[in-house]
Design a protein around this motif. Structure first.
Motif, short mmCIF file in Angstrom:
data_model
loop_
_atom_site.label_atom_id
_atom_site.label_comp_id
_atom_site.label_asym_id
_atom_site.label_seq_id
_atom_site.Cartn_x
_atom_site.Cartn_y
_atom_site.Cartn_z
N TYR A 127 1.17 -1.17 0.30
CA TYR A 127 0.04 -0.31 0.45
C TYR A 127 1.23 1.13 0.17
CZ TYR A 127 -3.39 -3.42 1.57
OH TYR A 127 -4.93 -4.14 1.27
N TYR A 128 1.71 1.29 1.08
CA TYR A 128 2.88 1.97 0.96
C TYR A 128 3.73 2.59 -0.32
CZ TYR A 128 6.17 5.80 2.11
OH TYR A 128 7.36 6.68 2.42
N LEU A 129 3.70 1.18 -1.34
CA LEU A 129 4.28 1.69 -3.16
C LEU A 129 2.87 2.35 -3.51
CD1 LEU A 129 7.19 -1.50 -2.84
CD2 LEU A 129 7.67 1.81 -2.69
N GLN A 130 2.33 2.13 -3.23
CA GLN A 130 1.21 1.99 -4.10
C GLN A 130 0.82 3.72 -3.65
OE1 GLN A 130 -1.91 -0.39 -3.66
NE2 GLN A 130 -1.11 -2.14 -4.69
N GLU A 131 0.81 4.24 -2.28
CA GLU A 131 0.67 5.72 -2.44
C GLU A 131 1.92 6.59 -3.07
OE1 GLU A 131 1.66 6.77 1.38
OE2 GLU A 131 -1.33 8.05 0.79
N GLN A 132 2.43 5.56 -3.27
CA GLN A 132 3.89 6.57 -3.66
C GLN A 132 4.21 6.54 -5.12
OE1 GLN A 132 6.62 8.44 -1.64
NE2 GLN A 132 4.71 8.03 0.14
N GLY A 133 2.66 6.21 -5.31
CA GLY A 133 2.62 5.74 -7.16
C GLY A 133 3.85 5.06 -8.14
N VAL A 134 4.16 3.91 -7.33
CA VAL A 134 5.35 2.96 -7.79
C VAL A 134 4.16 1.89 -8.06
CG1 VAL A 134 7.05 1.30 -6.79
CG2 VAL A 134 6.52 3.55 -5.94
N ASN A 135 4.86 1.35 -9.03
CA ASN A 135 4.17 -0.32 -10.15
C ASN A 135 4.60 -1.37 -8.61
OD1 ASN A 135 3.33 -1.55 -11.78
ND2 ASN A 135 4.17 -1.18 -13.23
N VAL A 136 4.11 -1.85 -8.19
CA VAL A 136 4.57 -3.02 -7.71
C VAL A 136 2.44 -3.91 -7.25
CG1 VAL A 136 3.17 -1.26 -5.20
CG2 VAL A 136 5.00 -3.07 -4.92
N THR A 137 3.86 -5.29 -7.28
CA THR A 137 2.51 -7.07 -7.41
C THR A 137 2.78 -6.95 -5.85
OG1 THR A 137 2.48 -6.10 -9.10
CG2 THR A 137 1.43 -8.54 -8.43
N LEU A 138 2.00 -7.70 -5.10
CA LEU A 138 1.90 -8.14 -4.59
C LEU A 138 1.78 -10.08 -4.26
CD1 LEU A 138 2.99 -8.81 -1.17
CD2 LEU A 138 0.24 -8.65 -1.13
N ILE A 139 3.10 -11.08 -4.28
CA ILE A 139 2.85 -11.95 -5.00
C ILE A 139 2.04 -12.12 -3.19
CG2 ILE A 139 3.63 -12.25 -7.31
CD1 ILE A 139 6.55 -12.69 -6.32
N PRO A 140 1.26 -13.72 -3.45
CA PRO A 140 1.21 -14.12 -1.83
C PRO A 140 2.18 -15.22 -2.14
CG PRO A 140 -0.99 -13.77 -3.00
CD PRO A 140 0.20 -13.39 -3.95
N ALA A 141 2.49 -16.07 -0.85
CA ALA A 141 3.77 -16.63 -0.95
C ALA A 141 2.70 -18.16 -0.59
CB ALA A 141 4.81 -16.33 0.26
N LEU A 142 1.91 -18.56 -0.55
CA LEU A 142 1.39 -19.71 -0.29
C LEU A 142 0.94 -19.49 -1.73
CD1 LEU A 142 -0.89 -18.65 3.12
CD2 LEU A 142 1.24 -19.63 2.93
N GLU A 143 0.77 -18.89 -2.85
CA GLU A 143 1.30 -19.31 -3.98
C GLU A 143 1.35 -20.09 -4.62
OE1 GLU A 143 -1.24 -16.75 -6.49
OE2 GLU A 143 -3.17 -15.55 -5.45
N PHE A 144 2.94 -20.19 -3.65
CA PHE A 144 3.69 -21.05 -4.84
C PHE A 144 5.32 -21.21 -3.28
CE2 PHE A 144 5.43 -16.35 -3.83
CZ PHE A 144 7.00 -16.71 -3.17
#
Ligand code: ADP
Ligand code: ASP
Ligand code: MG
Length: 436
Positions: free
Chosen positions: A129-146
């Motif tokens: 959320y913080y990076l998104q607020e700064q306008g950064v292109n960020v993707t959260l990849i859930p560790a539980l998926e891999f």
């Protein structure tokens, strides 16, 4: 592509989260960032689980309440806009509402692991959320998926690679994921044990054949001795993977020992870096051996030495097997071992079954136990064909009673067992004798 892991201390306050965000953005796009829980959180979650095991709903509620308040303050300080404060609060409220339901059900190890997973889920969401607020292109990849362990509780490296690759769809964004947490072979939420975020970083780096795995912490790389005990320690700039493994196990906690294997076999270098001094070179760990140097000293406390002496050992075969089988039957691993023709000394760090072990060993000989001991391990080029290295170490220890010495087990270390009360003296003496 790099993997960057930030430990609990590095994301321990709102300001530190901001610093990490800056570092991550500066390092460029396409990298995978692995985060621990904010420091203190995993311990608090362990505490909450303790209350729930003991059916103490009030204790669990109080502790949860305190943790929730801490996060409310973090959110307030971290985000600039109401939009993101609301987003983060919404997420945190949802987590704490869920955590508040556990006292109503049967509480087992399975539920405990779900609770322990929340620290990393929270830190990665707050960072995203913080990076998104700064306008950064960020993707959260859930560790539980891999991130997955097999029937033996070991990471399933094929599964990890196959499930992680498809999640990284763009070169243009920064990826964030949770350290420590995983799914196990029974499809339950699980973890890679305490301190396991380093392990996640190493597994991810190996799976992706990263250019480098960076472990960011709050100090300046691996030191040549424990900086809390010895003055004038210097940072070690290069270590072989084997040297790092010895040091990690013997107390230099800066890199979790499990994290070595995946990186070593994938031949991906690991770099230890300092969040407080991001431009310092840190410590690089790779498969390159450096000849003719002693690198560092580390110490591990709470060691117990057990000696068994028997005339039956003289010229007998199968004696050691019988002794080792006793330790094996109590799932107790032996760290150091020294033998003579009539006796064998071993050290252990897990004393849960000490009484049973002593009882069973008495069948084979006279048993002596020394408690409160400490292993001191000197790491470097300890190839047996080099001359002078062991003698330098041992002469530095000339005024300190040494209970055991182990040399030749690997090409990289010599270990000595001393009394815990002599530890500081030994570390200082070694520092003066080897590095001055
Ligand atoms: P993080 O949560 O950032 O991963 P850790 O809990 O893994 O941090 O601990 C790193 C800590 O280990 C450092 O803050 C430091 O105090 C300590 N430490 C222990 N031995 C050493 C050593 N030989 N060199 C440097 N730091 C050490
Ligand atoms: N949060 C976990 C722990 O405290 C994992 C980690 O920090 O590496 O053990
Ligand atoms: Mg750590």
């Amino acid at each position: 592509m790099k993997v960057m892991k930030f430990g609990g201390t590095s994301v321990g306050t709102p300001q530190r989260i901001k610093n990490v965000a800056e570092l991550v953005v500066k390092s460029g796009k396409g990298n995978v960032v692995v985060l621990s829980a904010m420091s203190g959180t995993t311990n608090t979650l362990v505490e909450i689980a303790g209350y729930l095991y003991n059916h103490n709903a009030d204790g669990a509620k109080d502790t949860l309440g305190r943790l929730e308040q801490k996060y409310a303050k973090v959110i307030d300080a971290l985000y600039a806009t109401d939009e993101y404060k609301a987003k983060a609060n919404g997420y945190i409220n949802e987590i704490f509402r869920y955590l508040g339901t556990f006292h109503k059900q049967l509480f087992t190890a399975k539920e405990e692991k779900i609770i322990l997973a929340q620290g990393e889920l929270i830190s990665t969401h707050l960072m995203t959320y913080y990076l998104q607020e700064q306008g950064v292109n960020v993707t959260l990849i859930p560790a539980l998926e891999f991130m997955k362990t097999d029937m033996l509780g070991e990471p399933d490296q094929d599964y990890i690679r196959e499930h992680l690759m498809p999640l990284l769809t763009s070169e243009e964004c920064i990826y964030i994921t949770q350290g420590f947490i995983c799914m196990n072979a029974h499809e339950e939420v699980d973890n890679l044990q305490r301190g396991g975020s380093d392990y996640t970083a190493s597994l991810v780096g190996a799976a992706l054949q990263a250019e480098e795995i960076q472990i960011w912490t709050d100090i300046d790389g691996m030191h040549n001795n424990d900086p809390r005990i010895v003055d004038n320690t210097t940072a070690v700039r290069h270590l072989h993977f084997e040297e790092a493994a010895e040091l990690g196990y013997f107390g230099a906690k800066i890199l979790h020992p499990t994290c070595i294997q995946p990186a070593k076999y994938a031949n991906v270098p690991v770099r230890l870096l300092n969040t407080m001094q991001p431009d310092a070179p840190g410590t690089i760990i790779n498969n390159v051996a450096e000849h003719g140097t002693i690198k560092a000293v580390a110490a591990k406390d709470n060691i117990t030495a057990i000696k068994i002496k028997s005339s039956r050992m003289l010229l007998a075969h199968g004696f050691l097997r019988k002794v080792f089988e006793i330790f094996e039957s109590y799932q107790t691993s032996i760290d150091m071992i020294c033998t003579s023709e009539v006796g064998v000394s071993m050290s252990i760090d897990n004393t849960r079954h000490l009484n049973e072990i002593i009882h069973d060993l008495k069948k084979y000989g006279t048993v002596t136990v020394d408690l409160d001991m400490c292993i001191i391990c000197v790491v470097g080029d300890m190839d047996w064909e080099n001359v002078g290295f062991e003698s330098r170490v041992l002469s530095a220890m000339k005024d300190i009673p040494v209970r055991m010495v182990s040399f030749g087990g690997s090409n990289y270390n010599i270990s000595m067992l001393v009394k815990e009360e002599d530890k500081n003296r030994a570390l200082k003496a070694l520092s003066a004798g080897i590095f001055d």
